[in-house]
Write an enzyme that holds these catalytic residues in place. Structure first.
Site, PDB file in Angstrom:
ATOM      1  N   GLY A 286      28.755 -67.603   1.345  1.00 34.47           N
ATOM      2  CA  GLY A 286      29.604 -68.441   2.191  1.00 34.47           C
ATOM      3  C   GLY A 286      28.780 -69.351   3.070  1.00 34.47           C
ATOM      4  N   ASN A 287      29.417 -69.958   4.039  1.00 33.90           N
ATOM      5  CA  ASN A 287      28.713 -70.808   5.001  1.00 33.90           C
ATOM      6  C   ASN A 287      29.388 -70.681   6.361  1.00 33.90           C
ATOM      7  OD1 ASN A 287      30.725 -73.067   5.363  1.00 33.90           O
ATOM      8  ND2 ASN A 287      30.460 -73.117   3.139  1.00 33.90           N
ATOM      9  N   ARG A 288      28.891 -71.420   7.337  1.00 31.60           N
ATOM     10  CA  ARG A 288      29.281 -71.190   8.734  1.00 31.60           C
ATOM     11  C   ARG A 288      30.482 -72.014   9.189  1.00 31.60           C
ATOM     12  NH1 ARG A 288      24.980 -68.394  10.918  1.00 31.60           N
ATOM     13  NH2 ARG A 288      23.050 -68.574   9.724  1.00 31.60           N
ATOM     14  N   SER A 289      31.165 -72.709   8.295  1.00 29.15           N
ATOM     15  CA  SER A 289      32.282 -73.562   8.739  1.00 29.15           C
ATOM     16  C   SER A 289      33.439 -72.716   9.267  1.00 29.15           C
ATOM     17  CB  SER A 289      32.775 -74.426   7.581  1.00 29.15           C
ATOM     18  OG  SER A 289      33.930 -75.120   7.974  1.00 29.15           O
TER      19      SER A 289
END
Ligand code: PMT
Length: 216
Positions: free
Chosen positions: A27-30
């Site tokens: 995933g990512n930090r958005s």
């Protein structure tokens, strides 16, 4: 103000999650705040809004399409491209996903897995291909320098690219503020001051409104 009445606006928000097994993902930090702010602002100004998001449903009037992966986001967005006036791609979409998703939880006792990756669909490229007259706005998450963003604007074929340095204080992932630089289709560059994401959203929609009414 109801200056966007009659507009149909599609916004993507949040970060995609690409499953490794039923428990874990890439995933990512958005957080979805930037996309939500644009969707909220458009709805408050009278637009009919579709929000394709990986984040929790927001508290304003919109068609909410909840997705998790880049593939799901692609299908949700591509099937809705026709008849939009504005499409804003604020989501952070994975560029790669595990080539195989394990059906049961990987076990620590089996040792560290080797995870082969494959490319995800480029949602924005698919939007540009299918587009029939909407203004298309891409976002660019850069780290430390926006040098690559002008080339990205050209390569992606968007009407506007909103670049943000996600390493800068008060900008990028999770913050309530953002310092963005807007890159026009002709390559001209306009750095905006640090402001709240809601103010960025308002200014972005002002700009699109002017462009669409031929005033700019
Ligand atoms: O959600 P927040 O916490 O508020 O954070 C906001 C943000 C930092 C996520 C947002 O401001 C932002 O920069 N969004 C774009 C993030 C990103 O994926 O940038 P990119 O440079 O990797 O991608 C360029 C564009 O292509 C983006 O419009 C992206 O949505 C799109 N893309 C990327 C990959 C892919 N497979 N498909 C795409 O459509």
């Amino acid at each position: 103000m109801a200056d966007l009445t009659g507009w149909r606006v599609l916004v993507t928000a949040g970060g995609t999650r690409e499953p490794i097994d039923p428990v874990r993902y890439l995933g990512n930090r958005s957080s979805g705040k930037m996309g939500n702010a644009i969707a909220r602002e458009a709805a408050a100004r009278g637009a009919t809004v579709t929000l394709v998001t990986t984040a929790s449903p927001p508290d304003f009037e919109a068609e909410i399409v909840s997705v998790e992966t880049a593939q799901e986001m692609a299908e949700a967005v591509w099937s809705r491209v026709a008849n939009q006036d504005v499409i804003v791609m604020a989501a952070a979409v994975a560029d790669f996903r595990p080539a195989h998703t394990h059906s049961i939880k990987l076990s620590r006792s089996d040792g560290p897995p080797v995870i082969e990756l494959e490319p995800t669909p480029d949602v924005l490229a698919g939007v540009v291909e299918r587009n029939a007259g909407a203004a298309v706005v891409g976002f660019a998450a850069e780290t430390g320098t926006l040098d690559r963003a002008v080339d990205k604007a050209r390569a992606k074929g968007v009407d506007l690219l909103v670049a943000n340095d996600v390493l800068a204080d008060g900008s990028g992932f999770g913050s309530t503020t953002n310092q963005v630089t807007v890159i026009m289709a002709d390559g001209s560059v306009d750095p905006w001051p640090l402001m709240s994401k809601q103010e960025v959203a308002a200014r972005l929609l002002d700009l699109l409104s002017k462009q669409r009414s031929g005033l700019d």
